[in-house]
Design a protein around this motif. Structure first.
Motif, PDB file in Angstrom:
ATOM      1  N   THR A  51       0.818  -1.146   0.015  1.00  0.00           N
ATOM      2  CA  THR A  51       0.007   0.008  -0.014  1.00  0.00           C
ATOM      3  C   THR A  51       1.032   1.160  -0.039  1.00  0.00           C
ATOM      4  N   GLN A  52       0.450   1.990  -0.931  1.00  0.00           N
ATOM      5  CA  GLN A  52       1.187   3.317  -0.907  1.00  0.00           C
ATOM      6  C   GLN A  52       0.182   4.756  -0.754  1.00  0.00           C
ATOM      7  N   GLU A  53       0.602   5.427  -0.021  1.00  0.00           N
ATOM      8  CA  GLU A  53      -0.341   6.384   0.416  1.00  0.00           C
ATOM      9  C   GLU A  53       0.410   7.868   0.355  1.00  0.00           C
ATOM     10  N   SER A  67       3.274 -13.275  10.570  1.00  0.00           N
ATOM     11  CA  SER A  67       3.304 -12.043   9.670  1.00  0.00           C
ATOM     12  C   SER A  67       4.262 -11.061   9.892  1.00  0.00           C
ATOM     13  N   ILE A  68       4.693 -10.285   8.858  1.00  0.00           N
ATOM     14  CA  ILE A  68       5.536  -9.238   8.786  1.00  0.00           C
ATOM     15  C   ILE A  68       4.948  -8.029   8.143  1.00  0.00           C
ATOM     16  N   ASN A  69       5.371  -7.003   9.042  1.00  0.00           N
ATOM     17  CA  ASN A  69       4.617  -5.672   8.150  1.00  0.00           C
ATOM     18  C   ASN A  69       5.893  -4.649   8.376  1.00  0.00           C
ATOM     19  N   GLU A  70       6.222  -3.990   7.230  1.00  0.00           N
ATOM     20  CA  GLU A  70       7.306  -3.174   7.081  1.00  0.00           C
ATOM     21  C   GLU A  70       6.715  -1.721   6.706  1.00  0.00           C
ATOM     22  N   ASN A 108       3.621   1.049   2.633  1.00  0.00           N
ATOM     23  CA  ASN A 108       3.573  -0.113   3.717  1.00  0.00           C
ATOM     24  C   ASN A 108       3.517  -1.776   2.948  1.00  0.00           C
ATOM     25  N   LYS A 109       4.117  -2.390   3.571  1.00  0.00           N
ATOM     26  CA  LYS A 109       4.288  -3.876   2.908  1.00  0.00           C
ATOM     27  C   LYS A 109       4.041  -4.819   3.859  1.00  0.00           C
ATOM     28  N   ALA A 110       3.259  -5.904   3.672  1.00  0.00           N
ATOM     29  CA  ALA A 110       2.879  -6.975   4.721  1.00  0.00           C
ATOM     30  C   ALA A 110       2.639  -8.324   3.913  1.00  0.00           C
ATOM     31  N   LEU A 111       3.045  -9.181   4.710  1.00  0.00           N
ATOM     32  CA  LEU A 111       2.950 -10.841   4.275  1.00  0.00           C
ATOM     33  C   LEU A 111       2.227 -11.426   5.337  1.00  0.00           C
TER      34      LEU A 111
END
Length: 826
Positions: free
Chosen positions: A422-424, A483-486, A458-461
């Motif tokens: 997601t890019q905001e 999970s991983i969120n950056e 925002n990147k998430a797996l």
């Protein structure tokens, strides 16, 4: 610093964002006529054992379905849009439930679809036959991976939710849960996430002074958001700029209280799960056009269906455009949404789904709100008063891409792997006022300006595994995953004093605009930073059947969190980095089934919130810990058509940073102790669903008290204001008239809350209790078209939606307004 993440700035420059009304209508009409492939194949369900005697005379279909359900002892769910004005030839004789239902629907253009869980049916439009071909009206089973879907149900409740890890009924989750369905969003014209949450049990909104809204539950700010069950982090350097359109959503799921098992770090307020619409296995086109007060115009189109003959490839596309002004002077906005998704069945048990959404906003806003007198009294300004400038701007973009692989190993075990990006961006520049008004002179407010350029990636797996197994003669279930969120956020802002007095009774909206360069060079506060946040975690939770009526729920999450921020130009440290390794957040509960309809539960849940304050030795303080204790009763009534719950809760939050006035600080001039402790406790009660034939009801009541347990003199906390009033009632109901008047439906509701206040430097700004009443009249024109008139604040109540400080931040709630909406479904 606010934490609800954002992204980079941008203006709405795309041509499609500024279409003339005629061009927009042409584009939507052409899209609606786009051909879709043949519907997917369906599988017949075996007939129910035993014949049933039916004696149903010709009558309106909704009446006949009620009689059929009583006789056959099954649930038949149908959207009011499908059954309004439809007559049936009746049913007489002995049939199985499937045969009887097929006979009852003959000639109506509808067919029954058996629910995926094997309990009851729902109605849909029957596929059109090819010329010269006739088929029977079979009862079919429609393959659907997500049986929690609310679209087309016509209901204000859902039997299943997906927010609590795995597919569960509301009774299986030992915490307070609310589901805002697609039908309720449509009936209440809740087109933004803020409008949805403002009508949910126990939720209150505090309008951000610089865009967006802070959301509160049980006295704490909500900072945990999921999209299709995958966490999304947020960060904004000032205030809160997050917005979201609901046109792409099937439902919004909310769990109140601590939810550390689901997302790791956060406050003990609530978690909100936004569930996107998915491609359907049958052709469907929906269109909407609406017009309302203050030149509020909107148009939507939503098309879905299979793209190949076998139905293994399905698509969905959504487009929406909104052009509107506001009840206060000089403000307007234009927003657009595009959403596309594809689902492909790689095999009978494996589905790959991918999609992209794009939201864009271009607006002239009024930020920072209105002031009060310096003693806290209300000035009594007109609700149309705006203190903004005609050069104010707030432009934003959000682009989100997701991919999901779902596989079912067998009837008990399944896996879901999801990746998102997601890019905001937000680009805003605006004038605002600060300063309370002197009651004698009328002076005080001064003009300021702010410039913000924000971008976030925002990147998430996320991996989730759900399964069931047998042990000791009983069946149990488990969910586990990782999970991983950056997040990387690049921010640049500047705040300026324009040294101009403001006359709040006669404001000047045409003050010369300062250049961006001047604002950066003459800022009294500014920063250009790069903030990076990373969180990883693993979790596991089991639901163990201890006895026929007793279930133990137990699990935990282990989380790793780190946060760094640096100046963009020099790379030097902007604020102290901090991280927490291996933080364990336990979760547990006991559920006791009194009978098939009612159960009671007790539960304990925990969550942690990292902080970067240093103690006297220079060590980062331990994370803030929130503990949620809850005991409640839940009911699933009328064959799942109604859900109800009552819960008592207590939240204790400890380790809040408080200034250390005794210790010798080894780093810097100010150091802290992790000694602050606060408590929130109260009661939640809710009922939702079809309480009688044709009568949909949602009612949620919250009683909440907040207090300090330690360090009661410290005011650096949200508890300095009543963002959660003591009593909150959210009520909405819609009733479809019976018999020959069944084309008509009437809706009404009220949002009520007791008094609220904020206290700043000993000055209190407050308002008393208020109630805002809303109403709706709907009419089904024919089987394809319907119209509805919504009137909000029908008694034109004057109130503040948000109470700020004496010098700024109070926002009026909307005056009486009306919206006429026309919907088409094909």
């Amino acid at each position: 610093m606010a934490t609800r993440q954002s992204s980079s700035p941008s203006a709405l420059s795309s041509p499609w964002m500024r279409p003339a009304p005629l061009r927009l209508a042409v584009h939507l009409a052409l899209a609606a006529l786009a051909p879709l492939a043949a519907p997917a194949a369906s599988w017949a369900q075996s007939a129910s054992a035993g014949d049933i005697a039916f004696a149903i005379s010709p009558s309106p279909l909704d009446v006949a379905l009620g009689q059929f359900g009583v006789a056959a002892k099954v649930t038949v769910a149908a959207s009011p849009e499908l059954t309004r004005g439809v007559m049936t030839q009746g049913l007489s004789g002995r049939y199985t439930a499937e045969q009887g239902l097929a006979q009852l629907l003959a000639g109506t253009g509808l067919q029954a679809v058996a629910n995926a869980n094997g309990e009851g049916y729902r109605l849909r439009r029957a596929p059109q036959n090819a010329p010269g071909v006739s088929t029977l009206a079979p009862v079919t089973v429609l393959g659907q991976a997500d049986s929690a879907v609310t679209e087309g149900s016509g209901s204000y409740t859902s039997r299943f939710v997906t927010i609590g890890k795995g597919l569960q009924t509301l009774k299986e989750i030992p915490q307070s849960v609310t589901v805002v369905t697609r039908q309720r969003m449509d009936d209440q014209n809740a087109n933004t996430l803020d409008e949805v949450l403002a009508n949910a049990t126990g939720m209150t909104l505090y309008r951000s002074p610089m865009g967006g809204s802070y959301v509160y539950s049980r006295g704490f700010r909500v900072d945990s958001y999921q999209f299709d069950g995958v966490n999304r982090a947020f960060y904004y350097p000032q205030a809160d700029s997050f917005t979201s359109n609901t046109v792409i959503l099937d439902r919004v799921e909310i769990i109140r209280g601590a939810t550390g098992l689901m997302q790791g770090a956060g406050s003990p307020s609530a978690a909100v799960n936004l569930v996107r619409k998915r491609p359907l296995a049958e052709n469907q086109v929906q269109m909407l056009a609406s017009g309302g007060s203050w030149n509020n115009y909107r148009a939507d189109i939503d098309a879905t269906g299979p793209l190949n003959e076998s139905g293994t490839l399905r698509a969905r596309g959504v487009a929406s455009y909104n052009d509107r002004e506001y009840f206060y002077d000089g403000a307007d906005s234009r927003s657009g949404v595009l959403y596309g998704a594809l689902s492909y069945d790689l095999g009978p048990a494996t589905t790959l789904t991918g999609g992209v959404s794009y939201e864009e906003l271009r607006s002239t806003p009024f930020f920072h709100g209105l002031p009060h007198y310096s003693n806290g009294d209300d000035i009594g300004l007109k609700r149309s008063t705006s203190l903004g400038q005609d050069w104010n701007r707030w432009n934003g973009k959000q682009t989100s891409v997701f991919a999901e692989l779902a596989h079912r190993f067998n009837k008990d075990w399944s896996l879901r792997l999801t990746g998102t990006s997601t890019q905001e961006s937000n680009d805003s520049k605006y004038a605002f006022t600060e300063g309370a008004v002197n009651p004698q002179t009328g002076l005080g407010p001064m003009l300021y300006a702010g410039l913000f350029d924000l971008s976030t990636h925002n990147k998430a797996l996320n991996l989730d595994v759900d399964g069931a197994f047998e042990a000791l003669g009983r069946k149990h279930s488990v969910s586990f995953g990782a999970s991983i969120n950056e997040l990387t956020s690049k921010n640049d802002f500047a705040l300026n004093r324009l040294n101009r007095a403001v006359n709040v009774w006669n404001p000047d909206h045409h003050v010369p605009e300062p250049s961006d360069d001047w604002m950066r060079e003459n800022a009294y506060r500014s920063a250009a930073t790069v903030v990076k946040m990373k969180q990883t975690g693993v979790y596991g939770v089991g639901r163990f059947s201890l006895a026929d009526p007793l279930t133990l729920v137990a699990g935990a999450r282990v989380s790793w969190y780190e946060n760094t921020s640096r100046y963009r130009d020099s790379g030097e440290q902007y604020s102290d980095p901090y991280k927490d390794n291996g933080v364990v957040t336990p979760y547990g509960g006991l559920i006791y089934a009194f009978n098939p309809q009612w159960s009671g539960y007790v539960s304990y849940a925990q969550i942690f919130e990292p902080q970067n304050s240093l103690d006297a030795s220079g060590k980062v303080l331990d994370p803030i810990v929130g503990k949620n204790y809850e005991v409640g009763i839940k009911g699933e009534l009328l064959d799942g058509r109604v859900n109800t719950s009552v819960a008592l809760f207590r939240i204790d939050q400890k380790n809040r940073a408080q200034q250390d006035l005794v210790g010798n600080c080894t780093v810097g001039d100010i150091c802290y102790l992790s000694s602050g402790k606060v408590r929130s406790q109260g009661l939640d009660a809710e009922i939702s669903g079809e309480v009688a034939p044709g009568w949909q009801l949602f009612a949620g009541y919250t009683f909440n008290t907040l207090k300090f347990l330690d360090d009661t003199t410290v005011t650096t906390t949200n508890f300095g204001r009543t963002v959660t009033p003591k009593h909150i009632l959210r009520l909405w109901s819609d009733y479809r008239l019976p018999g020959n008047l069944s084309a008509w439906s009437l809706g009404a509701g009220v949002n009520y809350q007791t008094g609220s206040y904020t206290e700043t430097r000993g000055v209190k700004v407050s308002q008393g209790s208020y109630a805002v009443w809303n109403a709706r009249v709907g009419y089904q024109i024919n089987k394809h078209w319907s119209a509805a008139l919504n009137v909000n604040n029908i008694f034109d109540k004057t109130y503040y939606q948000t109470i700020g400080a004496p010098g700024w931040g109070s926002f009026y709630g909307d005056p009486r307004n009306a919206t006429l909406t026309v919907r088409g479904t094909f």
